[in-house]
Design a protein around this motif. Structure first.
Motif, PDB file in Angstrom:
ATOM      1  N   GLN A 191      -7.990   1.141  -2.206  1.00 57.05           N
ATOM      2  CA  GLN A 191      -8.156   0.558  -3.531  1.00 57.05           C
ATOM      3  C   GLN A 191      -9.182   1.320  -4.357  1.00 57.05           C
ATOM      4  O   GLN A 191      -9.064   1.426  -5.575  1.00 57.05           O
ATOM      5  CB  GLN A 191      -8.592  -0.911  -3.410  1.00 57.05           C
ATOM      6  CG  GLN A 191      -7.546  -1.838  -2.820  1.00 57.05           C
ATOM      7  CD  GLN A 191      -6.343  -2.003  -3.740  1.00 57.05           C
ATOM      8  OE1 GLN A 191      -6.471  -2.017  -4.958  1.00 57.05           O
ATOM      9  NE2 GLN A 191      -5.160  -2.107  -3.142  1.00 57.05           N
ATOM     10  N   LYS A 192     -10.209   1.839  -3.678  1.00 59.20           N
ATOM     11  CA  LYS A 192     -11.315   2.505  -4.375  1.00 59.20           C
ATOM     12  C   LYS A 192     -11.079   4.000  -4.602  1.00 59.20           C
ATOM     13  O   LYS A 192     -11.634   4.586  -5.531  1.00 59.20           O
ATOM     14  CB  LYS A 192     -12.614   2.341  -3.568  1.00 59.20           C
ATOM     15  CG  LYS A 192     -13.058   0.905  -3.344  1.00 59.20           C
ATOM     16  CD  LYS A 192     -13.619   0.301  -4.612  1.00 59.20           C
ATOM     17  CE  LYS A 192     -14.155  -1.108  -4.374  1.00 59.20           C
ATOM     18  NZ  LYS A 192     -14.677  -1.714  -5.626  1.00 59.20           N
ATOM     19  N   LEU A 198      -7.733  10.718  -1.099  1.00 62.21           N
ATOM     20  CA  LEU A 198      -6.958  10.377   0.099  1.00 62.21           C
ATOM     21  C   LEU A 198      -5.527  10.856  -0.136  1.00 62.21           C
ATOM     22  O   LEU A 198      -4.760  10.236  -0.877  1.00 62.21           O
ATOM     23  CB  LEU A 198      -6.989   8.865   0.350  1.00 62.21           C
ATOM     24  CG  LEU A 198      -8.351   8.232   0.606  1.00 62.21           C
ATOM     25  CD1 LEU A 198      -8.191   6.750   0.915  1.00 62.21           C
ATOM     26  CD2 LEU A 198      -9.097   8.942   1.721  1.00 62.21           C
ATOM     27  N   ARG A 199      -5.174  11.938   0.506  1.00 60.41           N
ATOM     28  CA  ARG A 199      -3.897  12.584   0.188  1.00 60.41           C
ATOM     29  C   ARG A 199      -2.682  11.823   0.736  1.00 60.41           C
ATOM     30  O   ARG A 199      -1.640  11.767   0.100  1.00 60.41           O
ATOM     31  CB  ARG A 199      -3.905  14.009   0.735  1.00 60.41           C
ATOM     32  CG  ARG A 199      -4.793  14.926  -0.102  1.00 60.41           C
ATOM     33  CD  ARG A 199      -4.749  16.352   0.353  1.00 60.41           C
ATOM     34  NE  ARG A 199      -5.255  17.248  -0.680  1.00 60.41           N
ATOM     35  CZ  ARG A 199      -5.581  18.510  -0.470  1.00 60.41           C
ATOM     36  NH1 ARG A 199      -5.464  19.023   0.748  1.00 60.41           N
ATOM     37  NH2 ARG A 199      -6.028  19.257  -1.458  1.00 60.41           N
ATOM     38  N   THR A 220     -18.289   6.967  -2.973  1.00 59.38           N
ATOM     39  CA  THR A 220     -17.512   5.824  -3.454  1.00 59.38           C
ATOM     40  C   THR A 220     -17.601   4.643  -2.484  1.00 59.38           C
ATOM     41  O   THR A 220     -17.811   3.494  -2.894  1.00 59.38           O
ATOM     42  CB  THR A 220     -16.042   6.222  -3.659  1.00 59.38           C
ATOM     43  OG1 THR A 220     -15.980   7.271  -4.641  1.00 59.38           O
ATOM     44  CG2 THR A 220     -15.216   5.042  -4.134  1.00 59.38           C
ATOM     45  N   LEU A 221     -17.455   4.934  -1.202  1.00 58.13           N
ATOM     46  CA  LEU A 221     -17.531   3.852  -0.218  1.00 58.13           C
ATOM     47  C   LEU A 221     -18.948   3.327  -0.066  1.00 58.13           C
ATOM     48  O   LEU A 221     -19.155   2.132   0.181  1.00 58.13           O
ATOM     49  CB  LEU A 221     -16.971   4.333   1.122  1.00 58.13           C
ATOM     50  CG  LEU A 221     -15.453   4.570   1.133  1.00 58.13           C
ATOM     51  CD1 LEU A 221     -14.995   5.113   2.485  1.00 58.13           C
ATOM     52  CD2 LEU A 221     -14.695   3.294   0.793  1.00 58.13           C
ATOM     53  N   TYR A 226     -20.200   0.288   1.917  1.00 62.95           N
ATOM     54  CA  TYR A 226     -19.769   0.741   3.237  1.00 62.95           C
ATOM     55  C   TYR A 226     -20.175   2.203   3.462  1.00 62.95           C
ATOM     56  O   TYR A 226     -19.401   3.108   3.151  1.00 62.95           O
ATOM     57  CB  TYR A 226     -18.251   0.606   3.379  1.00 62.95           C
ATOM     58  CG  TYR A 226     -17.749  -0.814   3.368  1.00 62.95           C
ATOM     59  CD1 TYR A 226     -17.710  -1.568   4.541  1.00 62.95           C
ATOM     60  CD2 TYR A 226     -17.322  -1.401   2.172  1.00 62.95           C
ATOM     61  CE1 TYR A 226     -17.252  -2.876   4.530  1.00 62.95           C
ATOM     62  CE2 TYR A 226     -16.859  -2.712   2.155  1.00 62.95           C
ATOM     63  CZ  TYR A 226     -16.835  -3.445   3.332  1.00 62.95           C
ATOM     64  OH  TYR A 226     -16.390  -4.740   3.317  1.00 62.95           O
ATOM     65  N   PRO A 227     -21.380   2.445   3.990  1.00 63.08           N
ATOM     66  CA  PRO A 227     -21.758   3.826   4.310  1.00 63.08           C
ATOM     67  C   PRO A 227     -20.791   4.422   5.329  1.00 63.08           C
ATOM     68  O   PRO A 227     -20.294   3.722   6.214  1.00 63.08           O
ATOM     69  CB  PRO A 227     -23.164   3.683   4.911  1.00 63.08           C
ATOM     70  CG  PRO A 227     -23.647   2.352   4.442  1.00 63.08           C
ATOM     71  CD  PRO A 227     -22.430   1.491   4.309  1.00 63.08           C
TER      72      PRO A 227
END
Length: 626
Positions: A191-192, A198-199, A220-221, A226-227
């Motif tokens: 979603q992010k 993300l290919r 982004t994560l 979320y590291p």
């Protein structure tokens, strides 16, 4: 405790603290300790015989008892936890407690009486330098003196949250983002992140990552809470045969081992802890050609000399690439600015670097330096004493370069590797009324400069230098006019960015060799300059409250030799007081004690003025009578 137990002085202090005043009655002690009233009175009388408490009879009331050393009560360390707010309030915390807190909490505020407020944020738990959750919670229990199931549950959830995503290298050589569950991949990552990052999906919980977008994926994560753990199998690049000529200290060897296991990271430690030498240990462990990025030519020269001194590399293996010289060799030392320029970038990209070292890594988030973070390095190592940035974007450092390694300053102080500085904020009165009037009428930057240029600071600096005649001293200034005024008044060289590079190096070399015992230094001394024997630092003016600069300048005295002293001058009753307190707050968050006092020279000056006015009035009166 029971009636069979002997009352200790510590038990009495606990009871007094619970009562909320520095004395109590036998009945109050009974209620706070579960002793009978008679037994409590007997114990108080026993401590009185030992001269550890005293008794005061009060009319129509039970006698009150108080410790003979009241300071031991008022100055006693107190740690109060507010688990629902995840806040910790401490009073008179000792060095060890402050150092422990710095590992998992953020210093929010301090006051002049030795109190401080810490806050536990998500990122503090994500970046806590512990190998296991059990070790982190054990430290927390040690600091708080109790268990807090509610807080520990939250800490556990954050610790686990920082381990939900990881990057790894597929057996076919491409990079994969793996999530702990299908829901996390579908509802968070996909979603992010767009298709450019993300290919394609590999499974419900794994995705193929665009190698050039790994930094974007991690950032982004991270922003989503979320590291990402980076566990890629990194290419070593071209081989580099390097042998370190000295033995790493135990904690340096631990830093290197953790770096090799992670593949990336940031060595965080006080100046003098040997981050540069530890980085050479990482170079030896990686065994690949290395690019070292630095903020200044001075630091490039210093790195060159240190590599020759501490490794078996020959001159032909080491190149420098900056405004002064441009050589690319198996080990290349370049400035951030040069490496980020388009016309030079291709040269760095063409080389297969096994390791990129980012010295003074806190520069990386700045736009001009950030471009260097996209260079094709496989292992990334940052070095800094001060990851804090005024823009509060220090998380950029850990997403662009790597997670922190080795942030426990306390152990280094206790082992004697680094001398803990004595840090004192010294409040200085105005030199004369006209300067105070100028400050009142000024606004914005002009007001800050007026407070910084207070002429009384010159007398204070002269006094401090005379108080420490054997100490090699650095006086730091922000403004050129102030630096020149101090230089002229004290007959000490003033080093600024306007001074030719060769002249600066000559003066620094003379200082290192003890041919000079004092220098006035502008911002050029904040980083990238090796001044290992400066026992005394005086900050006459700072950068408007920059926490990083305060720590950098304090760091000039953090060496394992002699006593380290740092005085920070601020004009009393001005906004500068708040500025310097903010400068020093980052040091306090690292466990270093910061005190505050009034200028002794100022007291003498005011007393002299008062006496002089009296003499003048008497003289005038006498003249009139005659």
């Amino acid at each position: 405790m029971t009636d069979d137990d002997e009352l200790s002085l510590s038990d009495l202090y606990d009871a007094i603290e619970s009562v909320g005043r520095p004395h109590l009655t036998a009945a109050e002690l009974s209620r706070k300790t579960d002793l009978t009233t008679e037994r409590a009175r007997e114990e108080l009388e026993r401590l009185a015989d030992l001269e550890e408490v005293a008794r005061q009879d009060v009319t129509s009331a039970d006698a009150v008892w108080y410790p003979t050393d009241l300071d031991a009560v008022t100055d006693r360390e107190r740690v109060v936890l507010f688990p629902d707010r995840r806040e910790v309030v401490v009073q008179h915390a000792d060095q060890f407690t402050r150092a422990q807190l710095s590992q998992f909490a953020h210093l929010v505020d301090t006051n002049r009486s030795g109190g401080a407020i810490y806050e536990m944020r998500e990122e503090d738990i994500w970046q806590a330098p512990y190998d296991s959750l059990e070790d982190l919670i054990a430290t927390m229990r040690d600091v708080f003196g109790e268990r807090s199931p509610h807080l520990e549950e939250w800490v556990t959830s954050q610790w686990e949250r920082a381990r939900k995503f990881r990057l790894y290298t597929h057996e076919d050589g491409y990079t994969v983002l793996a999530a702990e569950s299908d829901d996390l991949m579908g509802n968070v990552a996909r979603q992010k992140l767009d298709d450019d990052a993300l290919r394609a999906p590999i499974s419900d919980s794994e995705s193929w990552v665009n190698e050039e977008k790994t930094a974007q994926v991690k950032r982004t994560l991270y922003d989503a809470g979320y590291p990402v753990r980076d566990e890629r199998e990194l290419d070593e690049g071209e081989d580099l045969d390097l042998e370190l000529r000295l033995t790493l200290r135990d904690y340096q060897a631990d830093w290197v081992q953790r770096f090799v296991e992670q593949g990336s990271g940031v060595f965080v430690g006080p100046p003098g802890s040997g981050k540069t030498v530890a980085a050479m240990g990482a170079m030896e462990a990686v065994g690949g050609e290395t690019l070292i990025l630095v903020p200044s030519r001075e630091l490039a020269s210093q790195w060159h000399d240190e590599l020759i001194l501490h490794t078996d590399l020959e001159e032909s293996h080491i190149g420098e690439y900056h405004g002064g010289t441009k050589e690319i060799r198996p080990v290349t030392i370049a400035t951030y600015r040069t490496a980020g320029m388009d016309r030079h970038r291709k040269l760095f990209d063409e080389r297969r670097w096994g390791l990129i070292v980012y010295d003074e890594v806190h520069h990386v988030p700045a736009d001009v330096y950030r471009r260097s973070a996209d260079l094709q390095g496989k292992h990334r190592l940052g070095l800094t004493a001060t990851p804090t940035r005024e823009s509060d974007d220090e998380e950029e450092i850990f997403t662009l370069v790597g997670p922190p390694i080795g942030t426990d300053w306390s152990a280094l102080f206790e082992a004697g590797f680094v001398q803990e500085p004595e840090v004192n904020i010294r409040l200085v009165p105005w030199g004369d009324d006209s300067e105070a009037d100028e400050y009142v009428s000024a606004v914005g930057h002009g007001r800050r400069q007026a407070a910084a240029d207070n002429s009384a600071k010159i007398d204070e600096i002269r006094f401090l230098l005379e108080e420490h005649p054997a100490a090699k001293a650095l006086v730091f200034v922000e403004y050129l006019d102030q630096g020149e005024a101090i230089s002229e008044a004290l007959d000490v060289p003033f080093i600024s960015g306007e001074m030719p590079h060769a002249r600066r190096e000559k003066l620094f070399d003379e200082f290192r060799r003890s041919e000079r015992d004092a220098l006035v230094v502008s911002r050029v001394g904040d980083e990238g300059i090796d001044l290992p024997d400066a026992e005394l630092a005086i900050i006459a003016s700072g950068l408007g409250g920059s926490r990083r600069q305060g720590a950098q300048r304090a760091g000039r005295t953090m060496r394992p030799v002699g006593d380290a002293l740092l005085y920070v001058l601020a004009t009393r009753g001005t906004e500068e007081e708040d500025f310097v307190r903010r400068q020093m707050r980052h040091l306090a968050s690292k466990g270093i004690r910061v005190t505050e006092s009034e200028s002794e020279v100022g007291d003498v000056r005011e007393s002299t003025l008062e006496d002089g006015d009296a003499d003048s009035d008497t003289s005038g009166g006498s003249g009139t009578v005659d």
